[in-house]
Design a protein around this motif. Structure first.
Motif, PDB file in Angstrom:
ATOM      1  N   LYS A 163       0.900  -1.255   0.347  1.00 41.95           N
ATOM      2  CA  LYS A 163      -0.283   0.058  -0.108  1.00 41.95           C
ATOM      3  C   LYS A 163       1.028   0.875  -0.296  1.00 41.95           C
ATOM      4  CE  LYS A 163      -3.587   2.456   3.047  1.00 41.95           C
ATOM      5  NZ  LYS A 163      -4.204   2.523   4.577  1.00 41.95           N
ATOM      6  N   HIS A 164       1.710   1.429   0.823  1.00 42.80           N
ATOM      7  CA  HIS A 164       3.168   2.152   0.232  1.00 42.80           C
ATOM      8  C   HIS A 164       3.827   2.617  -0.263  1.00 42.80           C
ATOM      9  CE1 HIS A 164       1.148   4.236   4.419  1.00 42.80           C
ATOM     10  NE2 HIS A 164       0.198   2.951   5.092  1.00 42.80           N
ATOM     11  N   GLY A 165       4.490   1.608  -0.973  1.00 43.91           N
ATOM     12  CA  GLY A 165       4.951   1.412  -1.648  1.00 43.91           C
ATOM     13  C   GLY A 165       6.032   1.260  -1.609  1.00 43.91           C
ATOM     14  N   VAL A 166       6.553   0.471   0.025  1.00 46.49           N
ATOM     15  CA  VAL A 166       8.025  -0.051   0.805  1.00 46.49           C
ATOM     16  C   VAL A 166       7.982  -1.163   0.078  1.00 46.49           C
ATOM     17  CG1 VAL A 166       9.183  -0.719   2.211  1.00 46.49           C
ATOM     18  CG2 VAL A 166       7.067   1.589   2.672  1.00 46.49           C
ATOM     19  N   GLN A 167       9.163  -1.549  -0.555  1.00 49.32           N
ATOM     20  CA  GLN A 167      10.137  -2.230  -1.378  1.00 49.32           C
ATOM     21  C   GLN A 167      11.039  -3.183  -0.575  1.00 49.32           C
ATOM     22  OE1 GLN A 167      10.975  -2.013  -5.615  1.00 49.32           O
ATOM     23  NE2 GLN A 167       8.098  -1.808  -5.474  1.00 49.32           N
ATOM     24  N   ALA A 168      11.504  -2.473   0.221  1.00 47.95           N
ATOM     25  CA  ALA A 168      12.498  -2.387   1.352  1.00 47.95           C
ATOM     26  C   ALA A 168      12.759  -3.846   2.531  1.00 47.95           C
ATOM     27  CB  ALA A 168      13.301  -1.306   1.932  1.00 47.95           C
ATOM     28  N   ALA A 169      13.149  -4.786   2.665  1.00 41.69           N
ATOM     29  CA  ALA A 169      13.656  -5.375   3.833  1.00 41.69           C
ATOM     30  C   ALA A 169      12.880  -4.469   5.051  1.00 41.69           C
ATOM     31  CB  ALA A 169      14.466  -6.095   3.718  1.00 41.69           C
ATOM     32  N   PRO A 170      12.767  -5.545   6.019  1.00 39.66           N
ATOM     33  CA  PRO A 170      12.314  -4.915   7.188  1.00 39.66           C
ATOM     34  C   PRO A 170      13.696  -4.407   7.916  1.00 39.66           C
ATOM     35  CG  PRO A 170      10.677  -6.457   6.800  1.00 39.66           C
ATOM     36  CD  PRO A 170      12.135  -6.894   6.321  1.00 39.66           C
ATOM     37  N   GLU A 171      14.271  -4.650   8.678  1.00 40.77           N
ATOM     38  CA  GLU A 171      15.543  -4.344   8.772  1.00 40.77           C
ATOM     39  C   GLU A 171      16.031  -3.200   7.727  1.00 40.77           C
ATOM     40  OE1 GLU A 171      14.777  -8.665   9.508  1.00 40.77           O
ATOM     41  OE2 GLU A 171      15.276  -7.476   7.522  1.00 40.77           O
ATOM     42  N   TYR A 172      16.172  -2.850   6.970  1.00 39.76           N
ATOM     43  CA  TYR A 172      16.712  -1.786   5.824  1.00 39.76           C
ATOM     44  C   TYR A 172      15.540  -0.697   6.171  1.00 39.76           C
ATOM     45  CZ  TYR A 172      17.526   1.718   2.289  1.00 39.76           C
ATOM     46  OH  TYR A 172      17.750   2.596   1.043  1.00 39.76           O
ATOM     47  N   TYR A 173      13.847  -1.078   6.675  1.00 39.34           N
ATOM     48  CA  TYR A 173      13.437   0.324   6.026  1.00 39.34           C
ATOM     49  C   TYR A 173      13.745   0.819   7.821  1.00 39.34           C
ATOM     50  CZ  TYR A 173       8.933   2.463   7.070  1.00 39.34           C
ATOM     51  OH  TYR A 173       7.649   3.550   7.007  1.00 39.34           O
TER      52      TYR A 173
END
Length: 322
Positions: A55-65
């Motif tokens: 939904k928010h366009g977040v493709q990064a891995a959770p740790e990177y985010y």
């Protein structure tokens, strides 16, 4: 009267949309909160996964985010050091107030990045995290989220979750049960040696949604010395509502104080974590809410709701560094 807020999601907007923490058009910023009397704001790094990440366009891995949001938080603390300072230990809140500054306490919403490893909890502590909302709306290494399904709601903490509760007590990280299953709540109450929080929840008796706490949970929370930060999310104040009037927020605060005790209720706005409208608008309207509380509670109890109860919770959990 100065106040503490146990949960807001503004850091997500700062990271994803470049919103400035000091001045913006969101529900929370430092300038308006300072004028409203903010003592301490818990700043959540919410970890979007699954459909919410899409939904928010977040493709990064959770740790990177997480680390990217942490950089934004640390930069904001440095850029606004004239009015706000981070909280790392039990004495920092009073020191910041003496220096004429607001306090910010870094929290993590959804412990998915812990990945079942205790050393990652220690790493998060070293990075400044002082409260962890164990789950969001998905299963993770700690346990299971709240659910409208009665059987799913009974699921408790996983073995790692039980081990983590003890270690978080040792480190000095507040355990937060908002979003957690009722079985998980029961396990936190059973195994935690320190008071815990429901940082942004309301009363299920007044608004029958699974994210809210039932009367038994409220009673247990109070008995354990914990604190419920009343959320301002309209749908948690009044089921299926997209707006919340001030009287209805006060009603939840009054109800939780009756069931859990006056020492167990605080604010957990969830600013910038929801859509919909509040009668008192946003963080600038906090004095309006506090004025309404003053019509229902004596001054000593209003002070507990605004800051005293949250301060006790933090002092009971955070260690004294140095």
């Amino acid at each position: 009267m100065r106040y503490i807020d146990l949960h807001c999601d503004t850091l997500m907007n700062c990271f994803l949309d470049g919103v400035l923490l000091r001045d913006n058009n969101q529900q929370f910023d430092l300038s308006r909160s300072k004028d409203a009397g903010l003592m301490l704001q818990c700043m959540a790094i919410f970890i979007p996964t699954n459909d919410v990440a899409k939904k928010h366009g977040v493709q990064a891995a959770p740790e990177y985010y997480f680390h990217a949001c942490l950089e934004v938080y640390n930069a904001a603390m440095e850029e606004n050091r004239d009015i706000v300072a981070p909280v790392l230990s039990a004495g920092d809140i009073a020191k910041n107030a003496e220096d004429g500054k607001m306090s910010a306490l870094l929290t993590l919403e959804d412990g998915v990045i812990v990945g079942g490893k205790l050393e990652r909890l220690k790493d998060l502590y070293k990075l400044g995290v002082r409260l962890i909302t164990l789950t969001w709306n998905y299963e993770n290494c700690f346990g299971f989220p709240q659910s409208a399904d009665a059987d799913a709601m009974k699921l408790g903490l996983k073995p790692f979750g039980i081990e983590a509760v003890s270690y978080m007590n040792e480190l000095g990280i507040v355990i937060d049960v908002s979003h957690l299953s009722e079985g998980g709540f029961n396990d936190v109450a059973r195994y935690s040696r320190k008071p815990f929080a429901a940082s942004h929840s309301c009363s299920r008796a007044l608004c029958d949604v699974s994210r809210n706490l039932n009367d038994r949970q409220l009673r247990v929370l109070g008995e354990k010395g914990g604190v419920c930060g009343v959320s301002f999310v309209p749908a948690f104040i009044k089921k299926d509502s997209v707006s919340a009037d001030t009287d209805s927020v006060v009603r939840h605060i009054r109800y939780i104080a009756d069931k859990a005790g006056i020492d167990a209720v605080a604010f957990g706005s969830d600013f910038d974590g929801f859509s919909g409208e509040l009668e008192f608008k946003d963080c600038a309207g906090m004095p309006i809410l506090i004025d309404e509380l003053s019509k229902v509670f004596p001054e000593r109890e209003v002070e507990k709701i605004c800051s005293g109860n949250a301060l006790r919770l933090l002092n009971d959990n955070l260690v004294q560094l140095g």
